[in-house]
Design a protein around this motif. Structure first.
Motif, mmCIF file in Angstrom:
data_model
loop_
_atom_site.group_PDB
_atom_site.id
_atom_site.type_symbol
_atom_site.label_atom_id
_atom_site.label_comp_id
_atom_site.label_asym_id
_atom_site.label_seq_id
_atom_site.Cartn_x
_atom_site.Cartn_y
_atom_site.Cartn_z
ATOM 1 N N ARG A 42 -2.157 -9.275 3.144
ATOM 2 C CA ARG A 42 -2.176 -8.103 2.253
ATOM 3 C C ARG A 42 -1.441 -6.934 2.898
ATOM 4 O O ARG A 42 -0.631 -6.265 2.258
ATOM 5 N N HIS A 43 -1.710 -6.693 4.172
ATOM 6 C CA HIS A 43 -1.051 -5.596 4.885
ATOM 7 C C HIS A 43 0.461 -5.828 4.959
ATOM 8 O O HIS A 43 1.253 -4.901 4.725
ATOM 9 N N ALA A 44 0.880 -7.048 5.254
ATOM 10 C CA ALA A 44 2.305 -7.362 5.338
ATOM 11 C C ALA A 44 2.994 -7.181 3.986
ATOM 12 O O ALA A 44 4.120 -6.687 3.918
ATOM 13 N N LEU A 45 2.318 -7.572 2.927
ATOM 14 C CA LEU A 45 2.899 -7.384 1.589
ATOM 15 C C LEU A 45 3.088 -5.903 1.288
ATOM 16 O O LEU A 45 4.109 -5.496 0.726
ATOM 17 N N GLY A 46 2.110 -5.076 1.676
ATOM 18 C CA GLY A 46 2.245 -3.632 1.498
ATOM 19 C C GLY A 46 3.424 -3.090 2.285
ATOM 20 O O GLY A 46 4.165 -2.233 1.803
ATOM 21 N N SER A 47 3.626 -3.597 3.501
ATOM 22 C CA SER A 47 4.758 -3.163 4.331
ATOM 23 C C SER A 47 6.090 -3.549 3.709
ATOM 24 O O SER A 47 7.106 -2.899 3.954
ATOM 25 N N LEU A 48 6.091 -4.606 2.899
ATOM 26 C CA LEU A 48 7.315 -5.054 2.230
ATOM 27 C C LEU A 48 7.532 -4.366 0.888
ATOM 28 O O LEU A 48 8.475 -4.691 0.170
ATOM 29 N N GLY A 49 6.644 -3.441 0.545
ATOM 30 C CA GLY A 49 6.809 -2.686 -0.689
ATOM 31 C C GLY A 49 6.000 -3.201 -1.866
ATOM 32 O O GLY A 49 6.127 -2.688 -2.971
ATOM 33 N N PHE A 50 5.173 -4.205 -1.662
ATOM 34 C CA PHE A 50 4.321 -4.716 -2.735
ATOM 35 C C PHE A 50 2.986 -3.978 -2.684
ATOM 36 O O PHE A 50 1.980 -4.470 -2.179
ATOM 37 N N ASP A 51 2.976 -2.761 -3.245
ATOM 38 C CA ASP A 51 1.835 -1.862 -3.114
ATOM 39 C C ASP A 51 0.649 -2.206 -4.013
ATOM 40 O O ASP A 51 -0.448 -1.760 -3.767
ATOM 41 N N GLY A 52 0.850 -3.004 -5.045
ATOM 42 C CA GLY A 52 -0.218 -3.271 -6.003
ATOM 43 C C GLY A 52 -1.190 -4.355 -5.579
ATOM 44 O O GLY A 52 -2.118 -4.665 -6.311
ATOM 45 N N VAL A 53 -1.027 -4.952 -4.412
ATOM 46 C CA VAL A 53 -1.918 -6.032 -3.980
ATOM 47 C C VAL A 53 -3.154 -5.420 -3.326
ATOM 48 O O VAL A 53 -3.067 -4.817 -2.267
ATOM 49 N N GLU A 54 -4.297 -5.585 -3.957
ATOM 50 C CA GLU A 54 -5.532 -4.977 -3.459
ATOM 51 C C GLU A 54 -6.351 -5.915 -2.595
ATOM 52 O O GLU A 54 -7.218 -5.468 -1.861
#
Length: 79
Positions: free
Chosen positions: A22-34
């Motif tokens: 989840r954290h890695a996805l946020g770092s890649l710009g995928f902010d909607g993953v909770e």
């Protein structure tokens, strides 16, 4: 006959791998993953031709080895 076993951590059990994803996805710009829960899939090729007997065997395999039933749940899919 083939069987597919889906194994996931039970709700309430911490999932550090899922949190890292989840954290890695946020770092890649995928902010909607909770939330992310990570599991595993095991495919088995079985010699047993009877579907109900094969499923019973796979269930026993899960209970005795494939899944840690204290912290994991599993689902058997005959394919």
């Amino acid at each position: 006959m083939k069987a597919r076993v889906h194994i996931m951590l039970k709700n309430g059990v911490l999932d550090p791998q899922g949190e890292a994803v989840r954290h890695a996805l946020g770092s890649l710009g995928f902010d909607g993953v909770e939330g992310v829960r990570q599991g595993k899939v095991i495919e088995l090729d079985l010699a047993e031709p009877d579907a109900s007997k094969a499923e019973a065997q796979v269930t026993e395999m899960c209970e005795r080895l494939l899944a840690n039933t204290v912290i994991e749940s599993y689902r058997v899919e005959m394919i």
